[in-house]
Scaffold this motif. Sequence first.
Motif, mmCIF file in Angstrom:
data_model
loop_
_atom_site.group_PDB
_atom_site.id
_atom_site.type_symbol
_atom_site.label_atom_id
_atom_site.label_comp_id
_atom_site.label_asym_id
_atom_site.label_seq_id
_atom_site.Cartn_x
_atom_site.Cartn_y
_atom_site.Cartn_z
ATOM 1 N N ILE A 290 57.783 41.224 26.432
ATOM 2 C CA ILE A 290 58.518 40.691 27.580
ATOM 3 C C ILE A 290 59.876 41.360 27.712
ATOM 4 O O ILE A 290 60.275 41.774 28.811
ATOM 5 N N LEU A 291 60.594 41.510 26.594
ATOM 6 C CA LEU A 291 61.912 42.140 26.677
ATOM 7 C C LEU A 291 61.798 43.580 27.171
ATOM 8 O O LEU A 291 62.619 44.035 27.975
ATOM 9 N N SER B 120 54.435 35.609 18.130
ATOM 10 C CA SER B 120 55.631 35.262 18.898
ATOM 11 C C SER B 120 56.510 36.481 19.100
ATOM 12 O O SER B 120 57.003 36.740 20.201
ATOM 13 N N VAL C 62 61.191 43.424 30.857
ATOM 14 C CA VAL C 62 62.409 43.010 31.550
ATOM 15 C C VAL C 62 63.374 44.185 31.641
ATOM 16 O O VAL C 62 63.966 44.452 32.688
ATOM 17 N N LEU D 239 65.649 33.227 15.208
ATOM 18 C CA LEU D 239 64.794 34.373 15.517
ATOM 19 C C LEU D 239 64.673 35.294 14.309
ATOM 20 O O LEU D 239 63.587 35.797 13.997
ATOM 21 N N ILE E 219 64.633 45.744 35.089
ATOM 22 C CA ILE E 219 66.031 45.718 35.519
ATOM 23 C C ILE E 219 66.525 47.132 35.763
ATOM 24 O O ILE E 219 67.242 47.411 36.729
ATOM 25 N N GLY F 237 54.591 32.737 28.434
ATOM 26 C CA GLY F 237 54.572 32.044 27.151
ATOM 27 C C GLY F 237 53.961 30.655 27.213
ATOM 28 O O GLY F 237 53.877 29.974 26.204
ATOM 29 N N LEU G 88 54.962 38.992 21.516
ATOM 30 C CA LEU G 88 55.119 38.512 22.896
ATOM 31 C C LEU G 88 56.542 38.759 23.385
ATOM 32 O O LEU G 88 56.775 39.265 24.491
ATOM 33 N N MET G 89 57.508 38.414 22.530
ATOM 34 C CA MET G 89 58.904 38.573 22.932
ATOM 35 C C MET G 89 59.235 40.048 23.154
ATOM 36 O O MET G 89 59.926 40.402 24.114
ATOM 37 N N LEU H 190 62.013 36.958 36.995
ATOM 38 C CA LEU H 190 62.108 36.871 35.531
ATOM 39 C C LEU H 190 61.966 35.431 35.067
ATOM 40 O O LEU H 190 61.234 35.146 34.121
ATOM 41 N N LEU H 191 62.659 34.516 35.757
ATOM 42 C CA LEU H 191 62.626 33.114 35.330
ATOM 43 C C LEU H 191 61.262 32.481 35.570
ATOM 44 O O LEU H 191 60.952 31.424 35.029
ATOM 45 N N ILE I 268 58.619 34.974 32.746
ATOM 46 C CA ILE I 268 58.802 34.802 31.297
ATOM 47 C C ILE I 268 58.236 33.469 30.801
ATOM 48 O O ILE I 268 57.413 33.458 29.889
ATOM 49 N N ALA J 223 66.182 37.779 39.452
ATOM 50 C CA ALA J 223 66.365 36.648 38.537
ATOM 51 C C ALA J 223 65.196 35.683 38.648
ATOM 52 O O ALA J 223 64.666 35.210 37.639
ATOM 53 N N LEU K 216 73.283 41.444 36.449
ATOM 54 C CA LEU K 216 72.232 40.510 36.868
ATOM 55 C C LEU K 216 72.753 39.085 36.889
ATOM 56 O O LEU K 216 72.432 38.292 37.768
#
Lengths: 296, 305
Positions: free
Chosen positions: B288-289, B281, B292, B49, B296, B242, B284-285, B234-235, B238, B231, B304
């Motif tokens: 999303i973070l 990328s 999230v 990353l 949360i 992408g 996008l990350m 999110l799963l 996410i 959970a 979590l």
Amino acid sequence: MTATASRPRTGGPTPPTRSSVAGPTPLARVKTWLGTHVSMIAALAVLVYLFVPVAYTFAFSFNDYRKSNIVWNSAAGPTLKHWKDPCGAPGVCDALVTSIQVGVIATVVATVLGTMLAFALVRHKFRGRAASNVLVFVPMATPEIVLGASLLTIFVQGFSRFGLKLGFWTIVIAHVMFCISFVVVTVKARLQSLDPRLEEAAQDLFAGPGATFWRVTFPLVLPGVVGAALLAFSLSFDDFIITNFVSGDATTFPKFVYVSYLRGIPAQANVIGFSMFVIAVLLVVAGQLIGNARKR
Amino acid sequence: MSALAHVGGGTPGAPDDGPPQERGGRSWAPYLLLIPGTIWLLVFFVFPLLQLFTVSLQSGFPGFPGYYYRDVNFGNYLDAITEFAPHFGRSLLYAGLATFFAFVLAYPLAYAMAFKAGKWRNVMMICVIAPFFTSFILRTIAWRQILADNGPVAETLKFLHLLPGGRITETWVAVVAGLTYNFLPFMVLPIYASLERADPKVIEAGGDLYANGLTTFRKVTLPMSLPGVIAGTLLTFIPAAGDYVNAELLGSDRSTKMVGNVIESQFFRVLGGFPTAAALSFTLMAIILAMVFVYIRKFGTEELL
């Protein structure tokens, strides 16, 4: 993903939540029956929905198509020729073998590493535990395309110096990486639901630490570890996006299907896809039956 | 492995009076367990990353497409965001819709698995995972056939005059349907896991107190399964945000491309597209973070995992 409370598992089948009371009128009876079974009916409908494309894949494995296996050739009728020669299309069986090899290696490595991590995170308090939890969580919160792109960057930028070229092993490395988190989460859930008193009892009965672990803890955690391994293999076997970034010339089964989509997917891919589905179901059902027989 | 903990806890000088969970608190055992997996994640997740981040700041040599030099060029981000804003919007919208529909479909299934299936729950669990083995690409192509213009769904809807556009594939409807289908298992499994741990007697008690099925669900069952729902969303959200395979196979070439399609094509098909792809990328990350994190926070489950 786990709840905070750690309650000993009951193990046995759940008792029915409500006994269906026979109402005075038939209409009330139907209503009660629907009330108790509505979630099961909905659940079965969703399962059917999950299986519809699988059934389509199965049906088109019998298609006697000309050029591309997208439209059903009603003129020719169903044929068994693809089932008689499942490796007949060039490359399809090689791709399947690669997928299985990658899946097995990645599953073993990820399950070992992930189980160790789960034990450390549940059974120990140590500096950096919160950070470790984050490190395990964030890969799951990262889109696959970002994982694939970043891995491709390091593999082409510097790792080639160590003789690591894009191909089989870079796929394995990538799959281990994204499977670890799922293994940790699954094993953690199982560990947290264990009753610590069982281990204390073993030690009260003069079991040494080794015996306590192998005779008590390990057998209790094993279903979680097996479940985690199954999940890891499923994720690895079905991965396309990350694999496509890091695979170079190597081809896994999903990549084979995707790449051949433009030219037309051979029906052998349908044969293999459906067969893997059936094999997976049969293996697990057999495991379940053996497990049930042992319990008795 | 926990055996190691007890050995560590038993060494002279280390007090050994806590419950097993806290034993070996200061020993080296947890680190032995941690190190291999942590190293793997550091080398093959964190380090890549960081590398991708440096790539996202690179500049290209003018006149030499495909060659870059190290730079701190935040212009890549600006270009990426301004040029591909609609793609980001679509990714988030489609993923959000797919997450909602997946939740609606997954909850009854998870509920029935946890409370009604009895000894069949493992079999149902397999039924949820087994389609993975057919390969999601094959199943997505099957959806293309099912939703095709002359396929069963489109024909039925046309017959009922419910399909004004005349087609399903090549539209956002097909992309959202594909995303919903493909990530449904990731919604089912966590919800099932949290419901399975819930005590059915509590729900029964709720039923006795509220007497109304819906109220019981809203006030008792749903809160108990909240960690699983979070959970699961999110799963689902996410990977859906992408994804590019569904948009590629089910959508149209123009109006339904998602940000994943852009990243993929910038990486593989556009010469000199590496920095842009990396910047996309990372954007996008980051989006999303951030979502999230807010999500949360809002639902207040720190623990979590």
